[in-house]
Structures are given as structure tokens and as C-alpha cells.
Design a protein around this motif. Structure first.
Motif, PDB file in Angstrom:
ATOM      1  N   CYS A 132       0.847  -1.186   0.000  1.00 44.00           N
ATOM      2  CA  CYS A 132       0.000   0.000   0.000  1.00 44.00           C
ATOM      3  C   CYS A 132       0.886   1.241   0.000  1.00 44.00           C
ATOM      4  O   CYS A 132       1.599   1.500   0.974  1.00 44.00           O
ATOM      5  CB  CYS A 132      -0.917  -0.001   1.221  1.00 44.00           C
ATOM      6  N   GLY A 133       0.853   1.973  -1.083  1.00 45.41           N
ATOM      7  CA  GLY A 133       1.733   3.110  -1.262  1.00 45.41           C
ATOM      8  C   GLY A 133       2.735   2.808  -2.362  1.00 45.41           C
ATOM      9  O   GLY A 133       3.552   1.906  -2.226  1.00 45.41           O
ATOM     10  N   ALA A 134       2.661   3.556  -3.467  1.00 46.59           N
ATOM     11  CA  ALA A 134       3.538   3.289  -4.611  1.00 46.59           C
ATOM     12  C   ALA A 134       4.574   4.382  -4.785  1.00 46.59           C
ATOM     13  O   ALA A 134       5.051   4.637  -5.887  1.00 46.59           O
ATOM     14  CB  ALA A 134       2.701   3.152  -5.884  1.00 46.59           C
ATOM     15  N   GLY A 135       4.944   5.037  -3.679  1.00 48.96           N
ATOM     16  CA  GLY A 135       6.012   6.031  -3.731  1.00 48.96           C
ATOM     17  C   GLY A 135       7.362   5.354  -3.876  1.00 48.96           C
ATOM     18  O   GLY A 135       7.466   4.199  -4.296  1.00 48.96           O
ATOM     19  N   VAL A 146       2.621  -9.873  -6.349  1.00 47.03           N
ATOM     20  CA  VAL A 146       2.614  -8.548  -5.733  1.00 47.03           C
ATOM     21  C   VAL A 146       1.513  -7.679  -6.343  1.00 47.03           C
ATOM     22  O   VAL A 146       1.373  -7.603  -7.559  1.00 47.03           O
ATOM     23  CB  VAL A 146       3.981  -7.852  -5.918  1.00 47.03           C
ATOM     24  N   THR A 147       0.752  -7.028  -5.470  1.00 46.66           N
ATOM     25  CA  THR A 147      -0.237  -6.047  -5.898  1.00 46.66           C
ATOM     26  C   THR A 147       0.074  -4.720  -5.224  1.00 46.66           C
ATOM     27  O   THR A 147       0.272  -4.659  -4.009  1.00 46.66           O
ATOM     28  CB  THR A 147      -1.661  -6.479  -5.516  1.00 46.66           C
ATOM     29  N   VAL A 148       0.134  -3.659  -6.022  1.00 51.17           N
ATOM     30  CA  VAL A 148       0.442  -2.321  -5.515  1.00 51.17           C
ATOM     31  C   VAL A 148      -0.837  -1.488  -5.501  1.00 51.17           C
ATOM     32  O   VAL A 148      -1.580  -1.455  -6.483  1.00 51.17           O
ATOM     33  CB  VAL A 148       1.511  -1.639  -6.389  1.00 51.17           C
ATOM     34  N   VAL A 149      -1.091  -0.820  -4.358  1.00 52.54           N
ATOM     35  CA  VAL A 149      -2.291   0.007  -4.204  1.00 52.54           C
ATOM     36  C   VAL A 149      -1.878   1.441  -3.893  1.00 52.54           C
ATOM     37  O   VAL A 149      -1.040   1.668  -3.009  1.00 52.54           O
ATOM     38  CB  VAL A 149      -3.194  -0.520  -3.066  1.00 52.54           C
ATOM     39  N   VAL A 163       3.999  -6.525 -11.641  1.00 52.71           N
ATOM     40  CA  VAL A 163       3.066  -6.450 -10.515  1.00 52.71           C
ATOM     41  C   VAL A 163       1.683  -6.079 -11.033  1.00 52.71           C
ATOM     42  O   VAL A 163       1.523  -5.558 -12.130  1.00 52.71           O
ATOM     43  CB  VAL A 163       3.516  -5.403  -9.466  1.00 52.71           C
ATOM     44  N   GLN A 164       0.685  -6.334 -10.199  1.00 49.93           N
ATOM     45  CA  GLN A 164      -0.657  -5.859 -10.482  1.00 49.93           C
ATOM     46  C   GLN A 164      -0.852  -4.524  -9.772  1.00 49.93           C
ATOM     47  O   GLN A 164      -0.228  -4.258  -8.737  1.00 49.93           O
ATOM     48  CB  GLN A 164      -1.695  -6.866  -9.980  1.00 49.93           C
ATOM     49  N   GLY A 165      -1.704  -3.672 -10.308  1.00 53.31           N
ATOM     50  CA  GLY A 165      -1.922  -2.359  -9.715  1.00 53.31           C
ATOM     51  C   GLY A 165      -3.393  -2.065  -9.499  1.00 53.31           C
ATOM     52  O   GLY A 165      -4.252  -2.557 -10.241  1.00 53.31           O
ATOM     53  N   LEU A 166      -3.664  -1.277  -8.460  1.00 55.70           N
ATOM     54  CA  LEU A 166      -5.037  -0.909  -8.149  1.00 55.70           C
ATOM     55  C   LEU A 166      -5.039   0.522  -7.618  1.00 55.70           C
ATOM     56  O   LEU A 166      -4.284   0.850  -6.689  1.00 55.70           O
ATOM     57  CB  LEU A 166      -5.629  -1.857  -7.097  1.00 55.70           C
ATOM     58  N   THR A 167      -5.880   1.373  -8.213  1.00 54.80           N
ATOM     59  CA  THR A 167      -5.990   2.760  -7.767  1.00 54.80           C
ATOM     60  C   THR A 167      -7.113   2.872  -6.742  1.00 54.80           C
ATOM     61  O   THR A 167      -8.240   2.451  -6.993  1.00 54.80           O
ATOM     62  CB  THR A 167      -6.266   3.703  -8.946  1.00 54.80           C
ATOM     63  N   THR A 201       2.269   4.100   2.863  1.00 61.19           N
ATOM     64  CA  THR A 201       1.786   5.358   2.296  1.00 61.19           C
ATOM     65  C   THR A 201       2.425   6.516   3.057  1.00 61.19           C
ATOM     66  O   THR A 201       3.141   6.333   4.033  1.00 61.19           O
ATOM     67  CB  THR A 201       0.252   5.462   2.393  1.00 61.19           C
ATOM     68  N   PHE A 202       2.136   7.743   2.630  1.00 65.96           N
ATOM     69  CA  PHE A 202       2.723   8.915   3.284  1.00 65.96           C
ATOM     70  C   PHE A 202       2.026   9.272   4.589  1.00 65.96           C
ATOM     71  O   PHE A 202       2.487  10.140   5.316  1.00 65.96           O
ATOM     72  CB  PHE A 202       2.686  10.116   2.324  1.00 65.96           C
ATOM     73  N   SER A 203       0.897   8.625   4.888  1.00 64.77           N
ATOM     74  CA  SER A 203       0.125   8.943   6.091  1.00 64.77           C
ATOM     75  C   SER A 203       0.247   7.843   7.141  1.00 64.77           C
ATOM     76  O   SER A 203      -0.081   6.683   6.875  1.00 64.77           O
ATOM     77  CB  SER A 203      -1.357   9.146   5.724  1.00 64.77           C
TER      78      SER A 203
END
Length: 458
Positions: free
Chosen positions: A6-9, A26-29, A45-49, A73-75
Motif C-alpha cells: 500500500c503506497g507506490a512512492g 505482488v499487488t500495488v495500491v 506487478v498488479q496495480g489498483l488505484t 503510504t505517506f500517512s
């Protein structure tokens, strides 16, 4: 292994890069579609927005049968809620969260992360990890990289070779003969931007950057052999009094050696917080690039200047100005890996890359089986893997020359019964030994196979 990141930075992308290259699912959100697109276009990888903390988003990402969730993520709050949802709704076995705020990291609140409260198995603090990396650099001021392994008994040193290095043009095989009692071995050489594992007949040249494994007790002698001598720093100026700068200043105050340090911070509120938190350190409010303020902080007499703001360009310019003013050494915090090749031309002695440091810390908790530590080198060019040898491992009971290591891998140190020694071709690896192996990134999967770390999950 099925992993949701979670977090694609920068950190999330780098973790996805490592795990996808090792044939993990791997799945990136991320809620930023551009970051998700970058991950899916460049990685397998798989991706999800979407927002990672939303249950329906995690469900679509495959949380029902995921082995691990990494919330980067940044939070802080999104990362914490993501782990809670992954646990409570989907029963994900392992959850890792990156948390920045000091209040969340205070030891007196550690019960917060128990399974019946906020179920986070591993909390990663980038600021804490980076502060420790900076302190490592200070401890070995003549190196550009340093990391401890095997319980602190072994060190990996990154050394830039100058024209006056006494062992230039000497084959590595001959080095072992000349210094037979030295527990050190060269495991990597970066020449003209390319990192490789050397052969026994390879020589070292001026301008090379080498990675050396050595026993902790042999560090001073190792540095001397490669032409790097210098006294421990006594005067340190820190430019940037944020979380990283403050953590470093606190550690310097708590150290046994008497170090005089000063902090320059541009933000008044942060400067006041730092001044209240520090007892013996002088905190100056102002621009770290200001010549007069630098002079007031004593930069021209400083043994080391640490540029630790949250802006790469400010850090690099401050380091260059500090060196031109007479500072003995400049260490810069650099987030953008494309800036790193500029360090040498600009005369900056060493750098700390927060992304690489955080990635190393997270990878340490992801690896399977008996892997005890992972350290990422450069821009994911190589890794050092520390692992305990299992009885079923293909390397157990064999000498190092009998083991089918890939070309880009070298054993840097072996620990047996609490003692660390330099490996040789005739060294037999036994059950229970701990080994530290340097491996180019492309060869990491092959090394893990040799260690049989892929079949046991923690």
C-alpha cells in the motif's frame, strides 16, 4: 507469497521491485493513478488505484488470501487503519507499517500494537533508521557506507580509493597473503559506475569504490591498509533540526565520547522544539546556507557537517559550502538516487539515502526462513544477506569452493560459536553457522535458494 503493498512512492516501488523479481505475487495500491501506472509499466506487478485503508479496495487487491500487507503510504494514520482492516476483516497473517510521528513510536505506548489493539506486527520508523545510518557514518568518518552484521562483530565498509592508497594495483589474492592475520575481504568493487564482485586476480585502482567485510576489531587496521586514517570527530554541525537531525543530536548527547554539536534549523517552531529537547547542544535558528550563520556555528572548525534537511538540493549545497569553508567532512541526506553520482564531483564525502535505508529495514522483516538481516547497497545494485545455515541447506557441510555460488555473490564473513572469521575457499560451512553474503541484485534469488529460505515462512 502473495503481498499487497500500500503506497507506490519511492519505498513502495522499491519493495515491489525486490519482491516481484523473486517471483512473488505482488499487488500495488495507491490513490495516485500515475504512481500505480509507473509500477505496473516497469514491474511485474498488479496495480489498483484507490485508498488502501478502504475495505473494498483491499478486497479487490486480494486481501482475502494475502500472506502479507505492507503499509507504506505517506500517512501514518492510513497505514495504521490499513493494518487494522487487513487484520479484522481479512485475517492477513503479517502486517508491516511505516510510521513517522514520534508519538506513535514512544516505547511507553508499545502496547498499542498488540493484536487485540492495533494489530501491526512490525513498525518501521524511517527517521529512526536514517538517524542510525547517519551515526554509523560518523563512527567510520573515512567511509562512504558502513553497516554492522553478525551481532555487530562484522562490519561492511564502503571505501573510496585515492591515489595514495598503498595497495593499488595489488591482486586481491596477494592482499590475503600480505595481511594473513587481517580478517577482511573485498566483496564488491564499483568502477566507472558499475558494481561487480571481484575475482581473486582482480586489482584495485584509484577512483574505485570498494566494499570490504571486516571483523569489527580489525576496522582501524583495515582502514589504514586502504589509506584511510583519521581521528574520531569531536565537533559536529547538524544542518536541519527535524526528526532526523533531532534524533542524531540526541544520540550524540547520549554517547560516551565527548562530542560538541550544534544544530541549524530554518523553521522557528522546529528550532524551539529542538532547543527544548536538547541539553548540551546549541540550536541556531536560520538558513543553513547562510554564510554568517555557518560561521557562527563554527562550520570552518567542524570535523563533520551533517546536512539533514528534507530537501536534497539544500543538503548538497550546504555540504559543498561547508567543505569550501573548511569543514573536515560533509555527509548529506539524499532521497533522489539520481543525485548520488554528483556526490564525488561536488566533493561531498558521504551520503545517506533514506529510501535505501527504509527498504533494507522492511526487507529484513520480509525474508523467509533463517534470514536475519538484509542490507540494500546503492540504488538496489546489490544486497548483503545475513542468514543462519539450516541442516537441509545445500551449502551445509560443503567448503565454499564446492558451493555453486552465482558469479555475483561472495561470502563476506562467517560466524561460528560466537566467533567471526574471514572465509576462504577451504572454509567448510556447518549447520548453525551464520553467514553474511554479498550478492548483486540479479543473483539474490539464487543465493536465497542456496540458503533454502524460500520454503519456510518465518
Amino acid at each position: 507469497m502473495k503481498v499487497i503493498i500500500c503506497g507506490a512512492g519511492q519505498v513502495g516501488w522499491q519493495i515491489a521491485r525486490h519482491l516481484s523479481s523473486e517471483n512473488n505475487d505482488v499487488t500495488v495500491v495507491d490513490n495516485n493513478p500515475d504512481l500505480v501506472r509507473r509500477a505496473t509499466d516497469t514491474l511485474d506487478v498488479q496495480g489498483l488505484t484507490g485508498f488502501a485503508s478502504y475495505p473494498d479496495v483491499l478486497d479487490r487487491a486480494g486481501a482475502r488470501d494475502a500472506d502479507m500487507v505492507i503499509a507504506a503510504t505517506f500517512s501514518d494514520e492510513v497505514n495504521m487503519v490499513t493494518c487494522q482492516v487487513a487484520h479484522s476483516v481479512f485475517g492477513v497473517p503479517r502486517k508491516i507499517a511505516r510510521l513517522r510521528a514520534r508519538s506513535y513510536l514512544d516505547a511507553i505506548y508499545s502496547d498499542l500494537y498488540r493484536r487485540d489493539h492495533l494489530p501491526i506486527d512490525v513498525v518501521i520508523s524511517p527517521e529512526k533508521e536514517v538517524a542510525e545510518a547517519v551515526l554509523n557514518r560518523i563512527a567510520s568518518p573515512t567511509t562512504f557506507d558502513t553497516e554492522s552484521f553478525l551481532g555487530g562483530d562484522a562490519k561492511m565498509l564502503g571505501i573510496a580509493l585515492d591515489d595514495d592508497c598503498p595497495v593499488l594495483d595489488t591482486p586481491l589474492r596477494q592482499l590475503s597473503e600480505l595481511f594473513s592475520t587481517l580478517r577482511a575481504i573485498v566483496v564488491g568493487i564499483r568502477r566507472e559506475g558499475t558494481l561487480f564482485s571481484p575475482e581473486p586476480g582482480d586489482q584495485m585502482f584509484a577512483g574505485d569504490q570498494i566494499y570490504v567485510f571486516t571483523h569489527a576489531a580489525d576496522v582501524p587496521r583495515t582502514l589504514e591498509i586502504f589509506g584511510k586514517t583519521g581521528a574520531a570527530p569531536e565537533r559536529i554541525v547538524i544542518i536541519g533540526g527535524g526528526n532526523v537531525g533531532l534524533a542524531v543530536a540526541r544520540s550524540l548527547e547520549a554517547s560516551e565520547t565527548r562530542i560538541r554539536s550544534r544544530v541549524i534549523e530554518a523553521n522557528r517552531a522546529r528550532a524551539e522544539v529542538a532547543a527544548d529537547a536538547l541539553e548540551r547542544t546549541i540550536v541556531l535558528h536560520g538558513d543553513g546556507l547562510d554564510v554568517d550563520l555557518m560561521r557562527e556555528a563554527g562550520v570552518e572548525r567542524a570535523d563533520v557537517v551533517l546536512s539533514l534537511t528534507d530537501d536534497d538540493k539544500t543538503n548538497m549545497l550546504a555540504s559543498v559550502r561547508a567543505k569550501s569553508s573548511g569543514a573536515g567532512m560533509a555527509i548529506s541526506l539524499v532521497n533522489d538516487p539520481t543525485m548520488i553520482p554528483l556526490m564525488d564531483p561536488l566533493g561531498i564525502d558521504a551520503y545517506v539515502n533514506p529510501r535505501a535505508t527504509t527498504v533494507s529495514s522492511i526487507l529484513r522483516h520480509i525474508r523467509h526462513g533463517r534470514v536475519r538481516g538484509v542490507y540494500s547497497i546503492g540504488d538496489a545494485e546489490a544486497e548483503v544477506i545475513e542468514a543462519q545455515v539450516l541442516s537441509t541447506s545445500p551449502i551445509c557441510g560443503k567448503t565454499i569452493r564446492e558451493i555453486d555460488f552465482p558469479e555475483g555473490a561472495l561470502v563476506g564473513a562467517v560466524q561460528r560459536s560466537g566467533k567471526v572469521f574471514r572465509p576462504a575457499g577451504s572454509t567448510r560451512i556447518e549447520e548453525g553457522d551464520a553467514v553474511a553474503i554479498f550478492a548483486l541484485t540479479a543473483d539474490v534469488p539464487a543465493v536465497e535458494t542456496l540458503l533454502q529460505v524460500s520454503i519456510d515462512f518465518f
